[in-house]
Design a protein around this motif. Sequence first.
Motif, PDB file in Angstrom:
ATOM      1  N   PHE A 240      47.528  60.179  14.077  1.00  0.00           N
ATOM      2  CA  PHE A 240      48.687  59.646  14.806  1.00  0.00           C
ATOM      3  C   PHE A 240      48.188  59.002  16.080  1.00  0.00           C
ATOM      4  O   PHE A 240      47.035  59.187  16.477  1.00  0.00           O
ATOM      5  CB  PHE A 240      49.694  60.764  15.110  1.00  0.00           C
ATOM      6  N   GLU A 241      49.056  58.239  16.701  1.00  0.00           N
ATOM      7  CA  GLU A 241      48.707  57.598  17.964  1.00  0.00           C
ATOM      8  C   GLU A 241      49.757  57.969  18.991  1.00  0.00           C
ATOM      9  O   GLU A 241      50.956  57.970  18.690  1.00  0.00           O
ATOM     10  CB  GLU A 241      48.694  56.066  17.793  1.00  0.00           C
TER      11      GLU A 241
ATOM     12  N   ARG B   1      51.484  56.351  26.084  1.00  0.00           N
ATOM     13  CA  ARG B   1      52.141  56.651  27.359  1.00  0.00           C
ATOM     14  C   ARG B   1      53.034  57.900  27.258  1.00  0.00           C
ATOM     15  O   ARG B   1      54.172  57.912  27.717  1.00  0.00           O
ATOM     16  CB  ARG B   1      52.952  55.440  27.848  1.00  0.00           C
ATOM     17  N   THR B   2      52.490  58.928  26.654  1.00  0.00           N
ATOM     18  CA  THR B   2      53.294  60.136  26.445  1.00  0.00           C
ATOM     19  C   THR B   2      53.021  61.222  27.490  1.00  0.00           C
ATOM     20  O   THR B   2      53.742  62.225  27.531  1.00  0.00           O
ATOM     21  CB  THR B   2      52.992  60.772  25.064  1.00  0.00           C
ATOM     22  N   GLU B   3      51.984  61.034  28.337  1.00  0.00           N
ATOM     23  CA  GLU B   3      51.535  62.131  29.212  1.00  0.00           C
ATOM     24  C   GLU B   3      52.710  62.795  29.936  1.00  0.00           C
ATOM     25  O   GLU B   3      52.819  64.022  29.982  1.00  0.00           O
ATOM     26  CB  GLU B   3      50.532  61.656  30.273  1.00  0.00           C
ATOM     27  N   ASP B   4      53.574  61.978  30.537  1.00  0.00           N
ATOM     28  CA  ASP B   4      54.650  62.532  31.342  1.00  0.00           C
ATOM     29  C   ASP B   4      56.016  62.185  30.735  1.00  0.00           C
ATOM     30  O   ASP B   4      57.030  62.194  31.431  1.00  0.00           O
ATOM     31  CB  ASP B   4      54.560  61.968  32.764  1.00  0.00           C
ATOM     32  N   ALA B   5      56.020  61.820  29.437  1.00  0.00           N
ATOM     33  CA  ALA B   5      57.268  61.320  28.855  1.00  0.00           C
ATOM     34  C   ALA B   5      58.341  62.407  28.801  1.00  0.00           C
ATOM     35  O   ALA B   5      58.038  63.580  28.555  1.00  0.00           O
ATOM     36  CB  ALA B   5      57.000  60.799  27.442  1.00  0.00           C
ATOM     37  N   ASN B   6      59.568  62.018  29.055  1.00  0.00           N
ATOM     38  CA  ASN B   6      60.660  62.966  28.813  1.00  0.00           C
ATOM     39  C   ASN B   6      61.537  62.558  27.633  1.00  0.00           C
ATOM     40  O   ASN B   6      62.425  63.293  27.231  1.00  0.00           O
ATOM     41  CB  ASN B   6      61.487  63.232  30.081  1.00  0.00           C
ATOM     42  N   VAL B   7      61.288  61.340  27.113  1.00  0.00           N
ATOM     43  CA  VAL B   7      61.899  60.979  25.832  1.00  0.00           C
ATOM     44  C   VAL B   7      60.748  60.533  24.928  1.00  0.00           C
ATOM     45  O   VAL B   7      59.963  59.658  25.306  1.00  0.00           O
ATOM     46  CB  VAL B   7      62.910  59.816  25.974  1.00  0.00           C
ATOM     47  N   LEU B   8      60.625  61.162  23.755  1.00  0.00           N
ATOM     48  CA  LEU B   8      59.536  60.791  22.852  1.00  0.00           C
ATOM     49  C   LEU B   8      60.104  59.953  21.709  1.00  0.00           C
ATOM     50  O   LEU B   8      60.914  60.430  20.913  1.00  0.00           O
ATOM     51  CB  LEU B   8      58.834  62.028  22.286  1.00  0.00           C
ATOM     52  N   LEU B   9      59.682  58.694  21.665  1.00  0.00           N
ATOM     53  CA  LEU B   9      60.099  57.813  20.580  1.00  0.00           C
ATOM     54  C   LEU B   9      59.138  58.003  19.409  1.00  0.00           C
ATOM     55  O   LEU B   9      57.943  58.172  19.611  1.00  0.00           O
ATOM     56  CB  LEU B   9      60.082  56.354  21.021  1.00  0.00           C
ATOM     57  N   ILE B  10      59.691  57.967  18.207  1.00  0.00           N
ATOM     58  CA  ILE B  10      58.854  58.136  17.014  1.00  0.00           C
ATOM     59  C   ILE B  10      59.199  57.044  16.011  1.00  0.00           C
ATOM     60  O   ILE B  10      60.375  56.828  15.691  1.00  0.00           O
ATOM     61  CB  ILE B  10      59.070  59.529  16.379  1.00  0.00           C
ATOM     62  N   GLY B  11      58.183  56.354  15.551  1.00  0.00           N
ATOM     63  CA  GLY B  11      58.377  55.314  14.539  1.00  0.00           C
ATOM     64  C   GLY B  11      57.023  54.882  14.021  1.00  0.00           C
ATOM     65  O   GLY B  11      55.998  55.125  14.664  1.00  0.00           O
ATOM     66  N   TYR B  12      56.999  54.265  12.843  1.00  0.00           N
ATOM     67  CA  TYR B  12      55.727  53.828  12.253  1.00  0.00           C
ATOM     68  C   TYR B  12      55.845  52.365  11.817  1.00  0.00           C
ATOM     69  O   TYR B  12      56.932  51.786  11.817  1.00  0.00           O
ATOM     70  CB  TYR B  12      55.337  54.732  11.071  1.00  0.00           C
ATOM     71  N   GLY B  13      54.700  51.798  11.458  1.00  0.00           N
ATOM     72  CA  GLY B  13      54.693  50.426  10.962  1.00  0.00           C
ATOM     73  C   GLY B  13      55.233  49.457  11.996  1.00  0.00           C
ATOM     74  O   GLY B  13      55.035  49.629  13.203  1.00  0.00           O
ATOM     75  N   VAL B  14      55.956  48.451  11.548  1.00  0.00           N
ATOM     76  CA  VAL B  14      56.434  47.419  12.467  1.00  0.00           C
ATOM     77  C   VAL B  14      57.314  48.026  13.562  1.00  0.00           C
ATOM     78  O   VAL B  14      57.295  47.577  14.717  1.00  0.00           O
ATOM     79  CB  VAL B  14      57.173  46.282  11.709  1.00  0.00           C
TER      80      VAL B  14
ATOM     81  N   PRO C 296      53.278  58.164  13.952  1.00  0.00           N
ATOM     82  CA  PRO C 296      52.560  58.777  12.833  1.00  0.00           C
ATOM     83  C   PRO C 296      51.737  57.693  12.129  1.00  0.00           C
ATOM     84  O   PRO C 296      52.265  56.626  11.822  1.00  0.00           O
ATOM     85  CB  PRO C 296      53.664  59.298  11.910  1.00  0.00           C
ATOM     86  N   ILE C 297      50.469  57.947  11.917  1.00  0.00           N
ATOM     87  CA  ILE C 297      49.619  57.022  11.157  1.00  0.00           C
ATOM     88  C   ILE C 297      49.479  57.537   9.737  1.00  0.00           C
ATOM     89  O   ILE C 297      49.641  56.800   8.777  1.00  0.00           O
ATOM     90  CB  ILE C 297      48.244  56.868  11.840  1.00  0.00           C
ATOM     91  N   SER C 298      49.199  58.837   9.601  1.00  0.00           N
ATOM     92  CA  SER C 298      49.279  59.431   8.261  1.00  0.00           C
ATOM     93  C   SER C 298      50.715  59.939   8.110  1.00  0.00           C
ATOM     94  O   SER C 298      51.170  60.767   8.883  1.00  0.00           O
ATOM     95  CB  SER C 298      48.265  60.570   8.111  1.00  0.00           C
ATOM     96  N   LEU C 299      51.429  59.359   7.160  1.00  0.00           N
ATOM     97  CA  LEU C 299      52.825  59.804   6.940  1.00  0.00           C
ATOM     98  C   LEU C 299      52.819  61.043   6.052  1.00  0.00           C
ATOM     99  O   LEU C 299      53.715  61.868   6.107  1.00  0.00           O
ATOM    100  CB  LEU C 299      53.630  58.682   6.303  1.00  0.00           C
TER     101      LEU C 299
END
Lengths: 353, 475
Positions: free
Chosen positions: A238-239, A242-255, A279-282
Amino acid sequence: MARKLMKGNVAVVMGAVLADCRSFYGYPITPASEITETAANLFPRLGRSFLQAESEVAAINMVYGAASTGVRAMTASSSPGISLKQEGISYAAGSQLPIVVVDVMRGGPGLGNIGPEQSDYFQMTKGGGHGNYRNIVLAPNCAQEMCDFTILAFELADRYRNPAVILTDGFIGQMMEPVDLKPVEIEPVDKKGWAVDGTGDTTDNLICSIFLAPEDLEAHNTVLREKYRRISETEIRFEEYRTEDANVLLIGYGVVSRLLISVVDEARRAGKRYGLLRPISLWPFPTDAIRKYIHQVDSFFVCELSHGQLIEDVRLAVAEEKPVNFYSRSGGVVPSTEEIHRAILDGKEEVLS
Amino acid sequence: MKYKVREKPISMPDVFTHKPGTDQQSTHYCPGCGHGNLHKIIGETLDELGVRENTILISPVGCSVFAYYYFDVGNIQAAHGRAPAVATGAKRAQPHSLVISYQGDGDLAAIGGNNIIQAANRGENITVIFVNNAIYGMTGGQMAPTTLPGQHTSTTPRGRSVRNEGPPIRVCELLAALDTPVYLERTAIIDPKTIGKTRRAIKKALQIQKDGLGFSLVEILSACPTGWKLPPPEARRWIEENMLEYFPLGVYRDKTKEERPAEEEYPIEDVAAVLGLDDDTGDVSPDRSGEGEEVHEALKIAGFGGQGILLLGEIIAEAGMISGRQVTWLPSYGPEMRGGTANCQVVLSSGRIGTPLVSRPNVLVAMNRPSFEKFAGDVTDGGAILYDSSLIQDVSAPAAVSEFAIPATQIAADLGNTRVANVVMLGAYMAINRSMGRDAVMKSIAIHIRKKDLLPLNEKALHKGMEAVKSAAVG
Ligand SMILES: Cc1ncc(C[n+]2csc(CCOP(=O)(O)OP(=O)(O)O)c2C)c(N)n1
């Protein structure tokens, strides 16, 4: 090394050639056709096997035949064609054959359209065909990764004797970007132990997925389950952006992950602390990587081009400990970054359940 | 009559090690089943030809799904009907091998009908052993495509009706309609004479493959006493009395003596040459402008199909790449490409590019009126619109956007070729932005314009575009 501008679909074939893929069998379908066309152009020049099969069913079975003899073999298609290949993929999983399948997803169900969708997530990560099996599923988000992940897919397929899938979408397939091409070291694999290559060394070998006695088939399934457990432990990718201090985590793959990078950047400029986990490995799914953020963020936000497939895995990871919000488009519609922004601010859940 | 006493073939060992369970000496076939006889014939023939070690046997789905129990050769079990496709993949990967696709009539003529036709038509150098027993044995006696008219099966309880199910399919005759197959013969397993013929046919078919001549298939009329609910001797008689009339024995194709047309031979190239690993297209052009500067250009380029819209975008993206930028190029694809409108979205950036989608371009290149009307409103404040004023008149851009009217089609026509209108626009765009250098653009043009004698014209068009932009600012 050479840097070249090319479509993601073309980059797949570059990766296949570098990975010493020997056999390519395909059937035309938009938006995946450039893969088959590029293979038609390159494979014969290299003395490798290319054939436009009579159908996706034939193509996957040709791949099955070639892979049975120990060579690296692949096919590529888009969603309706992938539906047709599912029986063959199940057989390859059952026979423990290393094969690579590329799915450049388009809109469905049925004939749908040729726009980018991500609605094959279930059929690729959860099985798709019959039986207890898993594909290793990699999700590139740029042309370079279309090349690199194809190489990686061959390595993983060989290492685990298992189908490996490149799951991507019409935009990543059609988009041109610079790709750095460099020769690849191929990990040697002893194929004589299992393949059937028409020499006296391999006449004791057998490629098959039938185990007539229930206890034998159960034992076989147990072997597979053990293999899937090993893959789940070692092949999660996975990649984080800019998550170090994130308070909202967005999740998505591909485009979608490309859109979300822009969303994160714009939000950061406006002083908001968004971060992205891609996620890189789904499959195997980065469940623990997501769980790690439960104590850090206020909420999760999933965006996908399907009406609620990826989100199921995110929800299993988050286990109702934090809100998981959701935004999706389908039918080939890709949201603008502004639209995604608004959806995050709305914090609405729109998932089908 | 003289009978040859044959030894147990080494291709079919005494102990069937792949067979599970304690009885590894007898086959799983019912008494009187044709598959059993046929296996023995195949085993003996492989011995005779000395090809055991090279043989790859594809077992189908059907009663012979376990053919691999019995043959000491490389074995692959395939999905129902797909043996010819699997054989194709195996043979093409290992041309030295001898590949046998062993199939029943449901497998070959029903579910796998297209696969056998296509493999035969391609002339795959494989051998197909086709067992016609007029029924589905494995699943318990349902109708096959070869079930005879009036024949009772569990799915034709009133007997096969030609009106409902159609007549039986004659596979040899069907495949003989194709030009490519080298050898097609129908034999039977009834008595020593037909068994002898079957043996000779199979040997010939395998020899054809060994000699690299092409596709061979032997169809064998074969008893299924269990499926037909007849004792074995009667079952053999049933073949003679009922099947022969509908499925005449004989050779349906023999092209072994025919000259084969010569194929053109191509040299095999190496990977570095084919992929261009030593090309230097990605070298950063020394003249790139605005080095070190932060750049983020989001372009929309739109017009009619045929105006070279996608190509213009590609040339810009390539030039951007040569100038050391991150770039993306995304086309409108599919039916849209074929006539009508075309557009593409190009991003050039000094940093990582997130979205490749350009919903708010800072540069719009509009080559026809509908494109101007559709996209002008999306251009960001401070951005620019370049449009072909030979084709688009009386338009106005949003207030905070600079507007450049370039008579691109007229300029191109004056140069003698309206097709370079896109390159005129490229020159204009190049002159107003700093994200790529002129040398990079020329290099990019050279990559994308295949006809090298058109390069001087393109260079002129580029120059004209750069000139034109100076006097093109509107308002
Ligand atoms: C996709 C699929 N459909 C159906 C079946 C069930 N099935 C197994 S064998 C068979 C028929 C085989 O008949 P045939 O090819 O005539 O061979 P025989 O058993 O008579 O030798 C069928 C329908 C299957 N295994 N897979």
